[in-house]
Design a protein around this motif. Structure first.
Motif, PDB file in Angstrom:
ATOM      1  N   THR A  27       0.856  -1.185   0.000  1.00  0.00           N
ATOM      2  CA  THR A  27       0.000   0.000   0.000  1.00  0.00           C
ATOM      3  C   THR A  27       0.890   1.232   0.000  1.00  0.00           C
ATOM      4  O   THR A  27       1.838   1.339   0.785  1.00  0.00           O
ATOM      5  N   ASP A 104      -3.279   3.777  -2.612  1.00  0.00           N
ATOM      6  CA  ASP A 104      -3.448   2.682  -3.570  1.00  0.00           C
ATOM      7  C   ASP A 104      -2.763   1.432  -3.031  1.00  0.00           C
ATOM      8  O   ASP A 104      -1.696   1.513  -2.416  1.00  0.00           O
ATOM      9  N   THR A 105      -3.359   0.292  -3.285  1.00  0.00           N
ATOM     10  CA  THR A 105      -2.730  -0.989  -2.976  1.00  0.00           C
ATOM     11  C   THR A 105      -2.335  -1.623  -4.294  1.00  0.00           C
ATOM     12  O   THR A 105      -3.180  -1.847  -5.162  1.00  0.00           O
ATOM     13  N   GLN A 136      -5.682  -1.490  -6.852  1.00  0.00           N
ATOM     14  CA  GLN A 136      -6.796  -2.182  -6.184  1.00  0.00           C
ATOM     15  C   GLN A 136      -8.047  -2.287  -7.061  1.00  0.00           C
ATOM     16  O   GLN A 136      -8.946  -3.062  -6.753  1.00  0.00           O
TER      17      GLN A 136
END
Length: 160
Positions: A27, A104-105, A136
């Motif tokens: 992340t 954001d992952t 994601q």
């Protein structure tokens, strides 16, 4: 760093064309985006929320080089440290396909697209892989296309 053979999970022979491996996720941290950019890519849209809001990205975005560094961290921790890796002679291409933002992952996948023994080194095999990173939402944000050298489990006979 040399790994004892018994600790190695992946040799060149294990990396046939079509092999796909998941490398995990990370992340994106707001402060790390700014810290990385401050040192390596000090453009306003990587450094400052207000400046980034006025940019084409609309909000703070990670440097593409930071995205590559995050991918490398996943690759080392989740694959290369368990492989007979001997390094890389280089990349063919790097593409930053979408902006990456704090929160954001990102998930990384490696896909082997080419594999061959090295003619000059019978104990080494060469692979070409695509590193594909997705956010994601399943949107691809990075493509790295390059080569890796790996020790062979069973070296070929040297050419006479």
């Amino acid at each position: 760093m040399t790994h004892p053979q018994k600790d190695i999970q992946y040799f060149w022979e294990d990396l046939a064309v079509g092999t796909t491996l998941e490398m995990g996720s990370v992340t994106v941290d707001h402060d790390e985006v700014i810290a990385f950019a401050s040192k390596y890519d000090p453009q306003p849209f990587h450094l400052d929320d207000a400046a980034a809001a006025k940019s084409i990205f609309g909000k703070l975005s990670a440097s593409g080089w930071h995205t590559c560094a995050m991918a490398m961290g996943l690759m080392v921790r989740n694959f290369l440290n368990q492989a007979s890796s001997l390094g890389s002679p280089g990349l063919e291409q790097v593409k930053w396909l979408r902006p990456v933002h704090p929160g954001d992952t990102l998930t990384l996948r490696q896909r082997v697209v080419e594999s061959r023994p090295m003619k000059s080194r019978p104990d080494v095999g060469l692979t070409r892989t695509h590193w594909e990173m997705f956010n994601q939402h399943g949107e691809q944000v990075l493509l790295m296309d390059g080569y890796g050298m790996f020790r062979r489990r069973t070296p070929a006979e040297a050419a006479s």
